[in-house]
Structure formats: structure tokens, C-alpha cells
Design a protein around this motif. Structure first.
Motif, PDB file in Angstrom:
ATOM      1  N   UNK A  86       1.370  -1.421  -0.021  1.00 43.00           N
ATOM      2  CA  UNK A  86       0.549   0.153  -0.094  1.00 43.00           C
ATOM      3  C   UNK A  86       0.326   1.033  -0.283  1.00 43.00           C
ATOM      4  N   UNK A  87       0.763   2.176  -0.314  1.00 43.91           N
ATOM      5  CA  UNK A  87       1.078   3.683  -0.221  1.00 43.91           C
ATOM      6  C   UNK A  87       1.454   4.431   0.567  1.00 43.91           C
ATOM      7  N   UNK A  88      -0.103   4.157   1.297  1.00 43.46           N
ATOM      8  CA  UNK A  88       0.210   4.890   2.934  1.00 43.46           C
ATOM      9  C   UNK A  88      -0.185   3.918   3.731  1.00 43.46           C
ATOM     10  N   UNK A  89      -1.088   4.511   5.089  1.00 44.68           N
ATOM     11  CA  UNK A  89      -1.238   3.359   6.342  1.00 44.68           C
ATOM     12  C   UNK A  89      -2.971   3.940   6.021  1.00 44.68           C
ATOM     13  N   UNK A  90      -3.115   5.175   5.788  1.00 39.49           N
ATOM     14  CA  UNK A  90      -3.983   5.692   5.470  1.00 39.49           C
ATOM     15  C   UNK A  90      -5.678   4.793   4.126  1.00 39.49           C
ATOM     16  N   UNK A  91      -3.962   4.495   2.754  1.00 38.53           N
ATOM     17  CA  UNK A  91      -4.808   3.917   2.054  1.00 38.53           C
ATOM     18  C   UNK A  91      -4.849   1.956   2.474  1.00 38.53           C
ATOM     19  N   UNK A  92      -4.117   1.451   3.380  1.00 38.96           N
ATOM     20  CA  UNK A  92      -3.947   0.218   4.452  1.00 38.96           C
ATOM     21  C   UNK A  92      -5.654  -0.155   5.518  1.00 38.96           C
ATOM     22  N   UNK A  93      -5.354   0.884   5.909  1.00 35.87           N
ATOM     23  CA  UNK A  93      -7.040   1.092   6.683  1.00 35.87           C
ATOM     24  C   UNK A  93      -8.343   1.094   6.287  1.00 35.87           C
ATOM     25  N   UNK A  94      -8.784   1.605   5.269  1.00 35.80           N
ATOM     26  CA  UNK A  94      -9.360   2.070   4.568  1.00 35.80           C
ATOM     27  C   UNK A  94      -9.566   0.008   3.453  1.00 35.80           C
ATOM     28  N   UNK A  95      -8.079  -0.177   3.144  1.00 42.98           N
ATOM     29  CA  UNK A  95      -9.159  -1.697   2.450  1.00 42.98           C
ATOM     30  C   UNK A  95      -9.280  -2.237   3.404  1.00 42.98           C
ATOM     31  N   UNK A  96      -8.919  -2.370   4.288  1.00 47.36           N
ATOM     32  CA  UNK A  96      -8.897  -3.227   5.999  1.00 47.36           C
ATOM     33  C   UNK A  96     -10.821  -3.259   6.283  1.00 47.36           C
ATOM     34  N   UNK A  97     -10.938  -1.922   5.649  1.00 48.79           N
ATOM     35  CA  UNK A  97     -12.242  -1.706   6.251  1.00 48.79           C
ATOM     36  C   UNK A  97     -13.066  -1.613   5.420  1.00 48.79           C
ATOM     37  N   UNK A  98     -12.902  -1.777   3.334  1.00 49.15           N
ATOM     38  CA  UNK A  98     -14.127  -2.338   2.296  1.00 49.15           C
ATOM     39  C   UNK A  98     -13.633  -3.623   2.550  1.00 49.15           C
ATOM     40  N   UNK A  99     -12.917  -4.198   3.195  1.00 45.35           N
ATOM     41  CA  UNK A  99     -13.408  -5.932   2.982  1.00 45.35           C
ATOM     42  C   UNK A  99     -14.151  -6.588   4.445  1.00 45.35           C
ATOM     43  N   UNK A 100     -14.223  -5.580   5.327  1.00 44.85           N
ATOM     44  CA  UNK A 100     -15.204  -6.006   6.779  1.00 44.85           C
ATOM     45  C   UNK A 100     -16.476  -5.841   5.660  1.00 44.85           C
ATOM     46  N   UNK A 101     -16.683  -4.763   5.026  1.00 42.52           N
ATOM     47  CA  UNK A 101     -18.289  -4.288   4.675  1.00 42.52           C
ATOM     48  C   UNK A 101     -18.437  -5.359   3.399  1.00 42.52           C
TER      49      UNK A 101
END
Length: 182
Positions: A86-101
Motif C-alpha cells: 500500500x502507498x500509505x497507512x491510510x490506504x491500508x486501513x481503508x482496505x481493511x474497512x472495505x474487506x469488512x464491508x
């Protein structure tokens, strides 16, 4: 004139001086004065580095600290999770959010780093080729039967002229509005 010793001169191990000459431990060349001055100014060792010569009175002790890397342009920190970069930690945390959705069934067909062609490769009149232009979205997924394209952007990157132009081309060419995540 004095008689010279035959070459190569054989010096017994452990000898430190022969006459008035100092015996070196290794056969590597010593830094010249110019090389030493350049090293003192820049910190860059010459190609024939002899910095570890214990008998050099001008030798600068080697620094064990690794040179600091230049920080990223937008101060982002690249990271990795389970082999996904991931290019940023914010991008990684949003990925986790989308995986949960997606696990909850709210979205489907979640994908990373999807490329969209904005302009095709074309040949100019003079015979040279113009490269194709692409936009790479951070995330795409389907929600309520509609394709959603998301890009994680900070305030600074949101104002980038190239990004703004590509965002407008996405709307014009594909009819997709890029959703920006802060």
C-alpha cells in the motif's frame, strides 16, 4: 647509491618497520590528499577506499549510521499487509474497512489498483507514437449494482493538477465519478 633489496621484498609477519619505512597490513592503496579532502567534505569514499587503514593518521572513523532516506513527497509511509503493498497507512486501513464491508455483504467484487485507459495509444503524423494515458484507482467495488471507484487522497494530493485532469477524464470517458477518501 645504496643497494636495493630484491623485488618483491619479503617482510616477515609482524614487522612494523623496515629501516625508516612503515609496513602496511594490506596492499590496498591509501587515499591521496585530494581523495581525503573530498571524503571529508562529502562523506563519499573514493573508489579505491582505504578508510580502514589503521596506520593512516588522517583517517576519519567510519560512520555506522545508515544515510537517512529522503522523506516521501507527501509524507506518506508505504506499508505492506499479507503481501499486498500500500502507498500509505491510510490506504491500508481503508482496505481493511472495505474487506469488512465485503464480508458483511454490503459490497462485492472488491479489487485493488485497477487501471482505466483514458486515451488510447495513437500514431502521430510524423510516425512517432503517443503513449496511452491511464488512471489507476486505489479500489473498485460494486455497491447496489453500480461500479464505485475510490481513491485515498490527502488535502495536498487532492490538489495535484495531474490527478484533477485524470479525475475529469474518468468522468468524461467512462462516466465514473471518483470518490475521494480522506
Amino acid at each position: 647509491m645504496t643497494k636495493r633489496a630484491p623485488w618483491p621484498m619479503v617482510v616477515p609477519a609482524g614487522t612494523t618497520t623496515v629501516g625508516t619505512a612503515r609496513v602496511r597490513d594490506d596492499s590496498r592503496p591509501v587515499m591521496t590528499t585530494a581523495q581525503r579532502r573530498i571524503y571529508e567534505l562529502t562523506g563519499n569514499p573514493p573508489q579505491s577506499s582505504a578508510l580502514d587503514d589503521p596506520h593512516d593518521p588522517f583517517a576519519v572513523p567510519a560512520l555506522s549510521i545508515a544515510p537517512t532516506k529522503k522523506p516521501a513527497k507527501y509524507r506518506n509511509t508505504k506499508c505492506e499487509h499479507e503481501g499486498i503493498k500500500f502507498d500509505s497507512q491510510r490506504e491500508r486501513s481503508h482496505w481493511f474497512h472495505l474487506v469488512q464491508q465485503q464480508a458483511a455483504g454490503l459490497i462485492s467484487d472488491l479489487r485493488l489498483q485497477v487501471a482505466f485507459v483514458l486515451t488510447e495509444r495513437k500514431q502521430r503524423d510524423d510516425g512517432t507514437w503517443e503513449r496511452k494515458s491511464t488512471y489507476v484507482a486505489d479500489f473498485t467495488y460494486v455497491r447496489d449494482g453500480k461500479l464505485v471507484v475510490e481513491d485515498v487522497k490527502s488535502e495536498a494530493t487532492r490538489k495535484n493538477r495531474t490527478y484533477i485532469q485524470k479525475r475529469k477524464q474518468m468522468l468524461d470517458k467512462h462516466g465514473i465519478t471518483v470518490k475521494e477518501i480522506q
